[in-house]
Design a protein around this motif. Structure first.
Motif, PDB file in Angstrom:
ATOM      1  N   MET A 205       0.812  -1.300   0.022  1.00  0.00           N
ATOM      2  CA  MET A 205      -0.101  -0.026  -0.131  1.00  0.00           C
ATOM      3  C   MET A 205       0.812   1.240   0.124  1.00  0.00           C
ATOM      4  N   THR A 206       0.396   2.146  -0.628  1.00  0.00           N
ATOM      5  CA  THR A 206       1.169   3.430  -0.835  1.00  0.00           C
ATOM      6  C   THR A 206       1.118   4.354   0.498  1.00  0.00           C
ATOM      7  N   PRO A 207       1.939   5.132   0.774  1.00  0.00           N
ATOM      8  CA  PRO A 207       1.802   6.107   1.913  1.00  0.00           C
ATOM      9  C   PRO A 207       0.643   7.025   1.664  1.00  0.00           C
ATOM     10  N   THR A 208       0.330   7.407   0.618  1.00  0.00           N
ATOM     11  CA  THR A 208      -0.889   8.276   0.303  1.00  0.00           C
ATOM     12  C   THR A 208      -2.239   7.359   0.642  1.00  0.00           C
ATOM     13  N   ALA A 209      -2.200   6.110   0.108  1.00  0.00           N
ATOM     14  CA  ALA A 209      -3.492   5.408   0.467  1.00  0.00           C
ATOM     15  C   ALA A 209      -3.690   5.039   1.774  1.00  0.00           C
ATOM     16  N   THR A 210      -2.515   4.880   2.541  1.00  0.00           N
ATOM     17  CA  THR A 210      -2.277   4.564   3.996  1.00  0.00           C
ATOM     18  C   THR A 210      -2.878   6.109   4.765  1.00  0.00           C
ATOM     19  N   LEU A 211      -2.557   6.799   4.366  1.00  0.00           N
ATOM     20  CA  LEU A 211      -3.030   8.375   4.627  1.00  0.00           C
ATOM     21  C   LEU A 211      -4.484   8.362   4.729  1.00  0.00           C
ATOM     22  N   ARG A 212      -4.917   8.006   3.451  1.00  0.00           N
ATOM     23  CA  ARG A 212      -6.343   8.271   3.225  1.00  0.00           C
ATOM     24  C   ARG A 212      -7.323   7.326   4.173  1.00  0.00           C
ATOM     25  N   GLU A 213      -6.717   6.204   4.236  1.00  0.00           N
ATOM     26  CA  GLU A 213      -7.489   5.222   5.206  1.00  0.00           C
ATOM     27  C   GLU A 213      -7.506   5.687   6.691  1.00  0.00           C
ATOM     28  N   GLN A 214      -6.269   6.246   7.086  1.00  0.00           N
ATOM     29  CA  GLN A 214      -6.166   6.916   8.500  1.00  0.00           C
ATOM     30  C   GLN A 214      -7.199   7.935   8.630  1.00  0.00           C
ATOM     31  N   ILE A 215      -7.285   8.771   7.646  1.00  0.00           N
ATOM     32  CA  ILE A 215      -8.231  10.146   7.677  1.00  0.00           C
ATOM     33  C   ILE A 215      -9.574   9.474   7.677  1.00  0.00           C
ATOM     34  N   LEU A 216      -9.981   8.387   6.716  1.00  0.00           N
ATOM     35  CA  LEU A 216     -11.339   7.970   6.840  1.00  0.00           C
ATOM     36  C   LEU A 216     -11.836   7.335   7.998  1.00  0.00           C
TER      37      LEU A 216
END
Length: 66
Positions: A1-12
């Motif tokens: 998983m990319t850092p951006t995808a991980t960040l998006r998941e954390q935000i959600l």
């Protein structure tokens, strides 16, 4: 998983725990950053409305319930 995808998941995940009032404020904030008219008068008015709506959410709720 990319850092951006991980960040998006954390935000959600964090968004799932917030109140409707907080979500309204966050939506206005995000929209102000992506809008080409972020510095326009219309945008300033909309942001003021969103702040007012959030501050007075309890008053509006009580009026609606009466």
């Amino acid at each position: 998983m990319t850092p951006t995808a991980t960040l998006r998941e954390q935000i959600l995940e964090e968004l799932d725990n917030l109140s409707a009032e907080a979500l309204t404020e966050i939506l206005a904030y995000v929209q102000s950053h992506k809008s080409p008219a972020a510095g326009s008068e219309e945008s300033a008015v909309w942001q003021a409305y969103q702040r007012s709506k959030q501050k007075r959410a309890e008053v509006y709720r009580r009026l609606a319930d009466s």
